[in-house]
Design a protein around this motif. Structure first.
Motif, PDB file in Angstrom:
ATOM      1  N   THR A 198      12.548  29.709  17.640  1.00 36.15           N
ATOM      2  CA  THR A 198      11.671  29.766  18.806  1.00 36.15           C
ATOM      3  C   THR A 198      11.386  28.360  19.307  1.00 36.15           C
ATOM      4  OG1 THR A 198       9.696  29.776  17.420  1.00 36.15           O
ATOM      5  CG2 THR A 198      10.604  31.917  18.014  1.00 36.15           C
TER       6      THR A 198
ATOM      7  N   LYS B 266       8.616  40.435  20.218  1.00 34.55           N
ATOM      8  CA  LYS B 266       7.661  40.249  19.103  1.00 34.55           C
ATOM      9  C   LYS B 266       8.283  40.362  17.707  1.00 34.55           C
ATOM     10  CE  LYS B 266       3.324  40.697  21.367  1.00 34.55           C
ATOM     11  NZ  LYS B 266       1.937  41.053  21.229  1.00 34.55           N
ATOM     12  N   PRO B 267       9.329  41.155  17.510  1.00 38.07           N
ATOM     13  CA  PRO B 267       9.927  41.133  16.164  1.00 38.07           C
ATOM     14  C   PRO B 267      10.484  39.753  15.787  1.00 38.07           C
ATOM     15  CG  PRO B 267      10.666  43.074  17.357  1.00 38.07           C
ATOM     16  CD  PRO B 267       9.917  42.215  18.344  1.00 38.07           C
ATOM     17  N   PHE B 268      10.823  38.945  16.789  1.00 40.77           N
ATOM     18  CA  PHE B 268      11.382  37.621  16.533  1.00 40.77           C
ATOM     19  C   PHE B 268      10.355  36.506  16.697  1.00 40.77           C
ATOM     20  CE2 PHE B 268      14.908  40.239  18.163  1.00 40.77           C
ATOM     21  CZ  PHE B 268      15.672  40.276  17.009  1.00 40.77           C
ATOM     22  N   ASN B 269       9.361  36.741  17.557  1.00 46.31           N
ATOM     23  CA  ASN B 269       8.309  35.761  17.783  1.00 46.31           C
ATOM     24  C   ASN B 269       6.993  36.517  17.953  1.00 46.31           C
ATOM     25  OD1 ASN B 269       6.561  33.732  18.507  1.00 46.31           O
ATOM     26  ND2 ASN B 269       7.833  32.920  20.139  1.00 46.31           N
ATOM     27  N   PRO B 270       6.142  36.547  16.930  1.00 46.84           N
ATOM     28  CA  PRO B 270       4.893  37.307  17.005  1.00 46.84           C
ATOM     29  C   PRO B 270       4.005  36.917  18.181  1.00 46.84           C
ATOM     30  CG  PRO B 270       5.288  36.554  14.760  1.00 46.84           C
ATOM     31  CD  PRO B 270       6.323  35.901  15.634  1.00 46.84           C
TER      32      PRO B 270
ATOM     33  N   GLU C 279       9.327  44.183  25.310  1.00 48.53           N
ATOM     34  CA  GLU C 279       9.880  44.884  24.152  1.00 48.53           C
ATOM     35  C   GLU C 279      11.091  44.108  23.628  1.00 48.53           C
ATOM     36  OE1 GLU C 279      11.902  49.162  23.295  1.00 48.53           O
ATOM     37  OE2 GLU C 279      10.269  49.094  24.752  1.00 48.53           O
ATOM     38  N   GLY C 280      11.115  43.910  22.356  1.00 48.59           N
ATOM     39  CA  GLY C 280      12.229  43.196  21.755  1.00 48.59           C
ATOM     40  C   GLY C 280      11.949  41.733  21.467  1.00 48.59           C
TER      41      GLY C 280
ATOM     42  N   HIS D 288       6.451  38.695  26.009  1.00 45.58           N
ATOM     43  CA  HIS D 288       5.701  39.827  25.483  1.00 45.58           C
ATOM     44  C   HIS D 288       6.404  41.162  25.714  1.00 45.58           C
ATOM     45  CE1 HIS D 288       2.405  37.085  24.697  1.00 45.58           C
ATOM     46  NE2 HIS D 288       2.563  36.623  25.920  1.00 45.58           N
TER      47      HIS D 288
ATOM     48  N   GLY E  27       5.074  36.504  21.097  1.00 39.87           N
ATOM     49  CA  GLY E  27       5.637  37.155  22.276  1.00 39.87           C
ATOM     50  C   GLY E  27       6.258  36.199  23.270  1.00 39.87           C
TER      51      GLY E  27
END
Length: 195
Positions: free
Chosen positions: A58, A39-43, A36-37, A34, A45
């Motif tokens: 993922t 969530k853009p790749f895995n919502p 920073e960095g 969760h 987190g």
């Protein structure tokens, strides 16, 4: 070059170790779940995330399987009986070891405090010990899980057993204790764990 997102204190260790075993170059971005960095790749987190050729992958098991297949190492060929046995061991470890440890973690520090059930950990420890006995019967006599060749389930199992020690889930099978000691002295494991 690959990019691995996630700290070595998470399931990202599995991916780091695999890349070390494969002697593949990678960049490590040690981000917490969760963080920073992520969530853009895995919502969701969750880590790890592997960026391969600009595409995020993922789930540690999916990543390990992808890397093994792509590099033709630490796996048996798809469509063979050995691969079926390998995949069976992988699923057993995920169902019986990883799931118990993750559920215990959720009820220790992941879930909101009012949702945690401390007593569930006793049941999970019992199941974890019972699963060790089953796995000890499925293991090869020496070396790795399937014999003289290290495969994907070896990385997952060694990670789960290390996690178990941290979570105070006893390893009751001496074969598994000996196995874990052999796995953790591997140079690739040492390099990955040092990150």
């Amino acid at each position: 070059m690959y990019q691995v997102i996630g700290t070595a204190r998470s399931r990202a260790l599995r991916v780091l170790w695999m890349l070390e075993e494969l002697d593949q170059p990678y960049e490590h971005v040690p981000v917490n779940p969760h963080g920073e960095g992520v969530k853009p790749f895995n919502p969701a987190g969750k880590v790890p995330v592997l960026i391969a050729d600009g595409t995020p992958i993922t789930d540690s098991t999916a990543i390990l399987t992808y890397l093994a297949d792509r590099h033709g190492a630490l796996t048996h060929p798809a469509g063979t009986l050995d691969r079926a046995r390998q995949d069976s061991l992988t699923q057993f470890i995920l169902d019986e070891f990883d799931a118990a440890l993750w559920l215990a973690a959720r009820h220790s520090f992941v879930l909101p405090e009012e949702m945690r059930l401390a007593a569930i950990k006793n049941t999970l420890r019992w199941e974890f010990e019972r699963s060790q006995k089953t796995l000890a019967h499925r293991m090869a006599e020496d070396g790795f899980l399937m014999g003289d060749r290290m495969t994907v389930p070896d990385i997952i199992l060694a990670h789960c057993l290390t996690w178990a020690l941290t979570a105070r889930f006893p390893i009751v099978e001496h074969r598994l204790t000996d196995y874990l000691e052999r796995m953790r002295v591997r140079p690739a494991y040492q390099r990955a764990a040092a990150r």
